[in-house]
Write an enzyme that holds these catalytic residues in place. Sequence first.
Site: not given
Ligand code: AMP
Length: 135
Positions: A100, A102
């Site tokens: 993903h 950001h």
């Molecule tokens: P990372 O730490 O780069 O793997 O980012 C994962 C991101 O996914 C974090 O910023 C979380 O807040 C976000 N996240 C986790 N679960 C969900 C969800 N169900 N819906 C939207 N964002 C999420």
Amino acid sequence: MPKDCIFCKIVAGQIPCFKVYEDEHTLAFMDINPVNPGHCLVVPKIHAPNLFESEDAELARTMAAVRKVSRAVQKALNPYGLNLLQANGPGAAQSVFHLHIHIIPRERDDDLRMNWGLKAGNKDEIAKISEKIRD
Ligand code: AMP
Ligand code: ZN
């Protein structure tokens, strides 16, 4: 799809999200723990755990969607600036192991650091901002 992947579940519609963009190959939705208002995520629909294991074509499509959504964020929110961030591995603070990107709108003097702590956002606010970006 790996059965415990939360982003695969979002892509499959098994758990809800605040969607801002979707096409055949990608989905963009709001981060539920936004580091700044308008923080959203773009994911390929096909599961890849990280950058290293992604396919060129999937990555290219994902980045095209990232640009599209970034333009929408820029237009809707007119942030002070905008960063992209993509984490690989726990050492880089990756917490969801489905590739993903950001999209992070910046605010003046927000003093944002790379590895911020996760703090739940206000759902009504996130929903309102997601409508603006989606429009
Ligand atoms: P990372 O730490 O780069 O793997 O980012 C994962 C991101 O996914 C974090 O910023 C979380 O807040 C976000 N996240 C986790 N679960 C969900 C969800 N169900 N819906 C939207 N964002 C999420
Ligand atoms: Zn997945």
